[in-house]
Enzyme design. Structure first.
Site, PDB file in Angstrom:
ATOM      1  N   ASP A   1       0.828  -1.071   0.102  1.00 10.08           N
ATOM      2  CA  ASP A   1       0.186   0.143   0.060  1.00 10.08           C
ATOM      3  C   ASP A   1       0.939   0.918  -0.084  1.00 10.08           C
ATOM      4  O   ASP A   1       1.914   1.254   0.679  1.00 10.08           O
ATOM      5  CB  ASP A   1      -0.863  -0.158   1.435  1.00 10.08           C
TER       6      ASP A   1
ATOM      7  N   THR B   1       0.212   4.754   0.596  1.00 11.19           N
ATOM      8  CA  THR B   1       0.020   5.729   1.803  1.00 11.19           C
ATOM      9  C   THR B   1       0.265   4.877   3.190  1.00 11.19           C
ATOM     10  O   THR B   1      -0.302   4.062   3.685  1.00 11.19           O
ATOM     11  CB  THR B   1      -1.487   6.344   1.762  1.00 11.19           C
TER      12      THR B   1
ATOM     13  N   ASP C   1      -1.672   0.195   6.465  1.00 12.93           N
ATOM     14  CA  ASP C   1      -1.755   0.971   7.803  1.00 12.93           C
ATOM     15  C   ASP C   1      -3.113   1.365   7.818  1.00 12.93           C
ATOM     16  O   ASP C   1      -3.571   1.802   9.129  1.00 12.93           O
ATOM     17  CB  ASP C   1      -0.782   2.218   7.856  1.00 12.93           C
TER      18      ASP C   1
END
Length: 863
Positions: free
Chosen positions: A360, A362, A611
């Site tokens: 991922d 970000t 996250d």
């Protein structure tokens, strides 16, 4: 991206909802039922509240009576943030196992009818269970300390005054005061907003802020990044969006571990084989002690039971289960010192087997912050640097403006006369400074300054060639996935009334921003590529932005990223696209999960990093889910590994630990399974021949300790960088079964001679002890040769280990106390000569087997 957040959770298909409840541990099901009951109770409590005047509530907030009413109705924001398994579930899974059941039963039998010295194997049962329980409990405690919401306080309005309260004390209908930097503790409906923008990246994966206006929903877990406002809480506790997603992802499932699966398969096969073998051995031991009737009448059945237990203990590779737990546990402790939380022990092995990593963007490759990438000057105006410093220092500065603080620190000495705050709707901010009449303040800004999107700020046509250059440069930056702002100046300093007039400002400087890339990301990705691991970068952001970040971290690909809105829904078709595309943007949370499933369907072992709550489903379905420590609790609850300090660079060390564990456990598994092989062969042979078992349980304990347990412990902890190779069980059996057969043949040859030609000078009891010692000595020496073969190539420490074990064997045979404790009596005469000859032949056969399998690649020396 739309300006409004979803008003409610999507309704799941009931059939799918029922399917999600399958194969859940009881503790997980009970936790979900508690949340459902809690939500039902919340709905009932809300229905029983007295009506609230909306206008009065918005102005003064809840009064004291309303606060008491909601607390008594338990309409608070308290929610249990437990990890995926309860303490009881952890204890049950580590204690009530097939392995412990078999050895535990054998332990009870020995303690009831035999000599306690024959119960030494009981310590292995206790140690194995204790290690698993302690390690998982430590992981649980660490995880439980990580909360969904990082903000410890929330600002609410009650009785006309503002109060800071704990997040758990936020009540239904509370008025939340939202300020820049606050994290929203509960779902709320905005009723007033001033340039209010919210970062929902933890929920959606998109880093662009969302504009919130009156009537919009602000979701728990999101953060205010610009402006301010007020909102009325309408969902609290487990009813909130973040809590609901956490509950959705709470299901516990074991990580796929080839080592654990192979060992469990061996234990299962042995368990089924034990049923006929135990019957065969017990019958043989009863007949060896005079027959059933005579054994029962004389009490010799106790000896038969102890002999049967000895055969059972020998057949089970009890130390292999313990050693695997120790290896995983030691690796977990070592990684914990590096701020890597291993939530399930075999996850250490799992990452070493991964051949596909989905990243991922970000929060994983980037730090979720913007940084100034470059500044292009057009027509410098005195004071421009101070204007940028003022923009960066403003209390409601958004993430882009705040990024200027690193390079611009000297603010103006006076405050502006007029300010137009930034909003995503107008795409600019402005400030007007009056000129100092005395002229004493050189370098101070004067006139009107505008900071915003170039196509908006320069739309009036002023600036001539500079404006054209600024627009061209901003267009080029956008093509690279960068964000550009222009600082423009207009000499007029008259206050602005009503709508701000953008006519006239000329460009002073073009500022180009990019997402702040983690400094360790490029090196970590390079490491994975060197190891032959494929990479996929996926994000909810614009594909061009994702592509720009991918290039910043050294990821080589063609094009500007793939727009996931064009991804097919069918997994096979999706997998075809993924064969060609490695950088994807506009990926939804459901698509992230589908991408993982599509790659797994093509045979890949997939790791997923993330996250945000939007990553939770993908992390859950990945073979190895890796969460950032700063992320949402939903992601940490379902992940196998948590990088507590968010350092992506820890992953190579996790891979190295996994490789060491896999390679070393595979090596020592040959020792344990060789013992299982010869024990099974001997048990069947002795049962058929109706002979007495050639060992006591305590004698097998010393054999296991000197030739397997002690050396295996040290060998399992030594460095080993050999790359993962599939086929752990096949390779282990190719060596251990023939080696076990060689040792069984040696044992039976010596035992047969001792039975056929007993020393006439010995009593029957002494002859039995002498025969048992001869077989014990035989298996000890041949097994030490097996150890020496598997420990190659020798270095100082390995040679010292083997030498120490040989010395230990000599001490056991020489020291009278040790001989008496283990019931050993060194044979003499022909039996000793036969023992030495058979042992030498067995060692030669093991050496030939090792060299043959090494040429075929079935065994390998350490790298």
């Amino acid at each position: 991206m739309s300006g409004k957040a979803p008003q409610s959770r999507p309704v799941r298909d009931p059939a799918k909802a029922r399917d999600l409840t399958r194969n859940k541990p009881k503790g997980t099901v009970l936790a979900e039922r508690r949340d459902e009951h809690r939500r039902a109770a919340l709905a009932q409590a809300r229905a029983g509240l007295a009506p609230v005047d909306q206008a009065m509530l918005e102005r003064r907030g809840l009064d004291a009576a309303q606060v008491r009413e909601r607390r008594s109705a338990e309409l608070t924001n308290a929610v249990s943030h437990e990890s995926s398994r309860s303490i009881w579930a952890i204890f049950r899974s580590n204690v009530f196992t097939l392995f412990n059941a078999v050895l535990g039963s054998a332990l009870v039998l020995v303690l009831l009818v035999g000599d306690p010295r024959d119960a030494l194997f009981g310590f292995i049962v206790l140690a194995n269970a204790a290690i698993g329980v302690v390690q998982e409990y430590r992981a649980k405690r660490t995880l439980d300390r990580l909360a969904v919401l990082h903000a410890p306080k929330a600002l609410v309005r009650r009785d006309g005054a503002d109060h800071e309260v704990a997040v758990a004390d936020v009540l239904y209908d509370d008025v939340l005061l939202l300020r820049t930097g606050d994290q929203i503790p509960a779902d709320a409906i905005v009723f007033s907003a001033e340039s209010l923008e919210v970062d929902e990246s933890l929920l959606t994966g998109e880093s662009d802020p969302v504009i919130k206006e009156a009537g919009d929903t602000a979701l728990s877990g999101s953060a205010v990044v610009a402006g301010h406002g007020a909102a009325r809480v309408h969902r609290v506790g487990p009813d909130s969006y973040a809590s609901a997603l956490t509950a959705e992802a709470r299901r516990f499932s074991l990580v796929n571990s080839e080592i654990r699966n192979s060992i469990n398969r061996i234990i299962l096969y042995i368990a089924w084989a034990l049923i006929p073998i135990i019957a065969l051995v017990v019958n043989g031991q009863m007949y060896a002690n005079g027959g059933w009737a005579e054994s029962i009448a004389s009490g010799r059945w106790r000896t038969a039971v102890v002999s049967a237990v000895a055969s059972i203990v020998a057949m089970i590779p009890e130390g292999l289960v313990l050693l695997t737990s120790i290896s995983f546990g030691m690796a977990a402790v070592k990684l914990a010192r590096r701020q890597v939380l291993v939530q399930e022990l075999p996850a250490v092995e799992g990452l070493a087997r991964v051949d596909m990593v989905c990243l991922d963007k970000t929060g994983t490759l980037t730090q979720g912050r913007m940084e100034l990438a470059g500044t292009t000057m057009f027509d410098p105006v005195p004071g421009w640097e101070r204007v940028l410093a003022w923009c960066a220092a403003h209390p409601n500065a958004n993430a882009t403006a705040a990024a200027l603080a690193t390079d611009f620190t000297r603010t103006p000495s006076v405050e502006p006369d007029h300010v137009v705050p930034f909003s995503s709707a107008r795409k600019f901010s402005a400030a007007t400074f009056s000129a100092d009449p005395s002229g004493a303040s050189a370098g101070e800004p004067h006139g009107t300054w505008v900071l915003g999107a170039p196509d908006v700020v320069l739309a009036g046509g002023a600036g001539g060639t500079f404006a054209k250059d600024a627009l061209a440069a901003s267009h080029e930056a956008a093509g690279q996935g960068l964000r550009a702002l222009v600082l423009a100046h207009r000499p007029a300093s008259a206050p602005q009334d009503g709508d701000f007039d953008l006519s006239g400002p000329a460009p002073v400087a073009l500022l180009v921003f990019r997402e702040q890339v983690r400094p360790d990301a490029a090196a970590t990705l390079a490491y994975f590529r060197e190891q032959g691991v494929e990479l996929k970068i996926i994000s909810g952001d614009n594909p061009r932005t994702v592509a720009a970040v991918a290039r910043d971290v050294g990821f080589e690909f063609s094009g500007d990223g793939y727009d996931a809105r064009a991804l097919p829904a069918e997994l096979d078709a999706m997998a075809e696209v993924l064969e060609c595309q490695s950088v994807l943007g506009r990926v939804t949370p459901e698509q992230k999960k589908s991408i993982v499933l599509a790659l797994q369907a093509r045979g890949h072992v997939v790791a997923m990093t993330g996250d945000g709550v939007n990553d939770a489903l993908a992390l859950k379905h990945a073979d190895i889910g890796i969460a950032m420590g700063s992320g949402a609790a939903a992601t940490k609850a379902v992940s196998r590994l948590v990088l507590l300090d968010g350092q992506f660079s820890h992953l190579p060390s996790v891979v190295a630990e996994g490789r060491r564990v896999i390679a070393n456990v595979e090596r020592v598994a040959n020792l344990f399974l060789s013992k299982t092989a010869y024990a099974v062969i001997i048990s069947i042979t002795i049962g058929i021949l109706l002979w007495r078992y050639p060992f006591l349980p305590r004698q097998l304990s010393i054999v296991s300790s000197l030739t397997i347990g002690i050396p295996a412990f040290f060998l399992a902890l030594l460095p080993n960088a050999r790359r993962y190779q599939p086929g752990f069980l096949r390779r282990a059996l190719m060596f251990s079964v023939p080696a076990g057969a060689i040792m069984a043949a040696c044992i039976m040859a010596v035992y047969s001679f001792a039975r056929a030609l007993p020393d006439p000078a010995l009593t029957p009891v002494q002859a039995t002890t002498s025969a048992q010692t001869a077989t014990t000595l035989t298996v000890l020496l041949v097994a030490l040769w097996v150890l020496g073969a598997l420990a190659r190539p020798f270095d100082f420490w390995r040679a010292l280990l083997v030498a120490a074990l040989v010395a230990g064997l000599a001490l056991v045979m020489i020291v009278p106390f040790a001989r008496n404790f283990f019931a050993l009596d060194i044979p003499a005469g022909p039996l000793l000569a036969v023992t030495m000859g058979v042992t030498a032949t067995g060692c030669l056969a093991v050496e030939l087997l090792y060299r043959f399998l090494k040429k075929r690649g079935a065994v390998s020396e350490r790298e």
